[in-house]
Scaffold this motif. Structure first.
Motif, short mmCIF file in Angstrom:
data_model
loop_
_atom_site.label_atom_id
_atom_site.label_comp_id
_atom_site.label_asym_id
_atom_site.label_seq_id
_atom_site.Cartn_x
_atom_site.Cartn_y
_atom_site.Cartn_z
N TYR A 109 -13.85 19.88 -10.39
CA TYR A 109 -14.15 21.31 -10.41
C TYR A 109 -14.46 21.81 -11.82
O TYR A 109 -15.38 22.62 -12.00
N THR A 110 -13.74 21.33 -12.81
CA THR A 110 -13.95 21.82 -14.17
C THR A 110 -15.22 21.26 -14.81
O THR A 110 -15.86 21.94 -15.61
N ASP A 111 -15.60 20.04 -14.45
CA ASP A 111 -16.80 19.44 -15.06
C ASP A 111 -18.05 20.25 -14.77
O ASP A 111 -18.94 20.38 -15.62
N GLU A 112 -18.13 20.80 -13.56
CA GLU A 112 -19.32 21.57 -13.19
C GLU A 112 -19.46 22.82 -14.06
O GLU A 112 -20.54 23.15 -14.53
N VAL A 113 -18.34 23.48 -14.32
CA VAL A 113 -18.34 24.67 -15.18
C VAL A 113 -18.69 24.29 -16.62
O VAL A 113 -19.51 24.94 -17.27
N LEU A 114 -18.07 23.22 -17.11
CA LEU A 114 -18.33 22.79 -18.48
C LEU A 114 -19.77 22.35 -18.68
O LEU A 114 -20.37 22.58 -19.73
N GLN A 115 -20.34 21.73 -17.66
CA GLN A 115 -21.73 21.28 -17.73
C GLN A 115 -22.67 22.49 -17.86
O GLN A 115 -23.60 22.48 -18.67
N MET A 116 -22.40 23.53 -17.09
CA MET A 116 -23.25 24.73 -17.16
C MET A 116 -23.13 25.38 -18.53
O MET A 116 -24.13 25.81 -19.13
N THR A 117 -21.91 25.48 -19.05
CA THR A 117 -21.71 26.07 -20.38
C THR A 117 -22.42 25.27 -21.45
O THR A 117 -23.08 25.82 -22.34
N TYR A 118 -22.31 23.95 -21.37
CA TYR A 118 -22.94 23.07 -22.35
C TYR A 118 -24.47 23.25 -22.34
O TYR A 118 -25.10 23.35 -23.40
N GLU A 119 -25.05 23.34 -21.16
CA GLU A 119 -26.50 23.46 -21.06
C GLU A 119 -26.99 24.79 -21.63
O GLU A 119 -28.04 24.87 -22.27
N ILE A 120 -26.19 25.86 -21.44
CA ILE A 120 -26.54 27.17 -22.02
C ILE A 120 -26.52 27.13 -23.54
O ILE A 120 -27.45 27.57 -24.22
N LEU A 121 -25.45 26.55 -24.08
CA LEU A 121 -25.26 26.56 -25.54
C LEU A 121 -26.13 25.54 -26.26
O LEU A 121 -26.31 25.64 -27.48
N HIS A 122 -26.64 24.54 -25.54
CA HIS A 122 -27.45 23.50 -26.16
C HIS A 122 -28.87 23.46 -25.60
O HIS A 122 -29.56 22.46 -25.70
#
Length: 478
Positions: free
Chosen positions: A462-475
């Motif tokens: 569950y947490t990886d999906e959220v972290l992946q979206m955040t990472y893609e926004i910031l990078h």
């Protein structure tokens, strides 16, 4: 009585321990390393000649405390950080800062981008030259991005392998096996370290494997949990891990022609505990000083007030993501208004135990073997609370040895066998490794942890999906 020096060069400090030949610690010296140089895109380097200078300082501290005749010191066992990359000039000096194992470059083939580089080696190879003047390297501290033949315990002679790793044979130092003599302490090294000149320096292997030896890891049914900057679980094996192993990998043991199988671990594992202590800052120092105990002891006392399971607070220990999972981040999940630093600290300890239980279980299941006991090594094992958490989470007895900083003792064992003090490693371990405490699982805690660990194991889904979206926004612009 004769004595042996064990060198334990780590990521955060260098430790020099002097043992007698029965494994009793006589004196030790320790020197913290300077903060690493951090660059963009996960570039991590040791500043200047910090590793060597810290060994010199720690060694002088140990030798100043040594009250016996230095002539009775018979050898030095050299153990050092694994997976680093050291670029050396033709004269053996550094061509660049030592590249830390946390640097992404160590997970890729060598690139010849420093023209002065004549040799590519491990920290062991560099330290061997500083101590002895020899251009030799401990083969056991070279794996991953190194052209090693794990059957012959030497460098590969296959041109295709050398080409894959992009390291020409002439840039590799002479390979030496665990227990073999690397050279002898030079007059210059003696002046800088205080170690008597002429004493033989003996090869060990990688820092984790020598830790395993110092913990007594020789037989099936036992796993050693190494609590260091990198935390891992290890079991002994007569065979190297197969190429298709999915939950573990193999490294060369500190016992020649034997192997260590290693589970997946935690990058910046005990570093996270240090990070948390630093967050608490001066208040933690004041409270611990008032009670005349260390900061760690204070935190352990307060965390014992927290119920098993930290009332649902869980910590995911991804403070340093793997290169292939750059989106991962450390997480504390499940806060309530009454959760304070006590709960946070205990949840970190429980998160370490949960992670290593899951990782170790994956390895043993793939091997088709069960664990009968675990041995916990490293500074974290000083905590009775942490030891009990491990026993309860793993549901097997957890042992703590008299010498829990076992890398130095493992280096001394390699030296004792290499110099003929003992005829083999079984006898050396029997004489030199001593158990201090055994923590038995508590049934009421085991019951709670068996349920919570199932929840913990599912969290990344569950947490990886959220972290992946955040990472893609910031990078998105990279």
């Amino acid at each position: 009585m004769k004595y042996i020096i064990g060198i334990d060069s780590g990521s955060q400090s260098s430790k020099i321990a002097i043992f007698d030949i029965e494994g009793n610690l006589i004196v030790e010296g320790k020197e913290e390393l300077r903060p690493m140089k951090l660059g963009e895109n996960t570039l991590v380097e040791h500043p200047g000649d910090d590793i060597w200078e810290s060994i010199c300082a720690a060694s002088k501290k140990a030798m100043e405390k040594f009250q016996y005749d230095p002539k009775d010191i018979i050898g030095v066992g050299l153990g050092s950080i694994r997976c680093c990359r050291v670029l050396m000039k033709k004269d053996g000096s550094l061509a660049a800062n030592v590249i830390s194992w946390m640097d992404k470059r160590t997970s890729t083939p060598y690139q010849h981008d420093v023209p002065e580089t004549a040799y590519v080696t491990s920290t062991d190879g560099y330290l061997t030259h500083r101590l002895t003047g020899e251009f030799k390297d401990n083969i056991g501290n070279n794996f991953g991005q190194w052209p090693v033949d794990y059957e012959t315990w030497d460098w590969s002679t296959d041109p295709e392998v050398l080409k894959t790793f992009n390291i020409p044979r002439e840039m590799l130092l002479e390979a030496v096996r665990p227990g073999d003599i690397l050279g002898n302490i030079t007059a210059e090294a003696s002046k800088l370290t205080g170690i008597p000149a002429g004493i033989p320096v003996v090869a060990t292997t990688s820092d984790k494997a020598v830790e395993g030896l110092g913990a007594g890891l020789l037989r099936e049914g036992t796993a050693v949990i190494s609590l260091g900057t990198y935390i891992t679980a290890m079991v002994a094996s007569d065979e190297m891990a197969p190429a298709d192993a999915s939950a573990y990998w193999g490294i060369m043991s500190s016992v020649p022609k034997k192997y260590i199988l290693e589970s997946y671990g935690i990058r910046r594992g005990m570093w996270t505990v240090s990070w948390f202590k630093n967050l608490l800052g001066q208040e933690l120092s004041l409270r611990s000083n008032y009670m005349d105990i260390s900061e760690e002891e204070y935190l352990n006392i307060k965390a014992e007030e927290v119920p098993t399971g930290s009332e649902g607070l869980m910590t995911i220990l991804d403070w340093l993501a793997n290169p292939w999972e750059p989106f991962k981040r450390g997480i504390m999940l499940g806060f309530n208004a009454h959760h304070d630093y006590r709960y946070m600290y205990r949840s970190i300890l429980e998160g370490i135990a949960y992670t290593m239980k899951n990782n170790c279980e994956g390895m043993t299941a793939e091997l088709g073997k069960d664990l009968k006991e675990i041995v916990i090594v490293g500074g974290g094992s000083n905590s009775d609370l942490f030891m009990q958490i491990f026993a309860d989470v793993f549901n097997v007895p957890a042992k703590r040895n008299v010498i829990n900083g076992s890398a130095g003792l493992g280096a001394a064992i390699n030296t004792a066998v290499g110099l003929g003090v003992y005829p083999d490693y079984d006898q050396a371990v029997e004489k030199m490794v001593k158990v201090k405490n055994v923590f038995a699982p508590k049934a009421e805690n085991v019951e709670i942890y068996e349920k919570l660990i199932k929840v913990y194991k599912e969290l990344p889904k569950y947490t990886d999906e959220v972290l992946q979206m955040t990472y893609e926004i910031l990078h998105s612009e990279e």
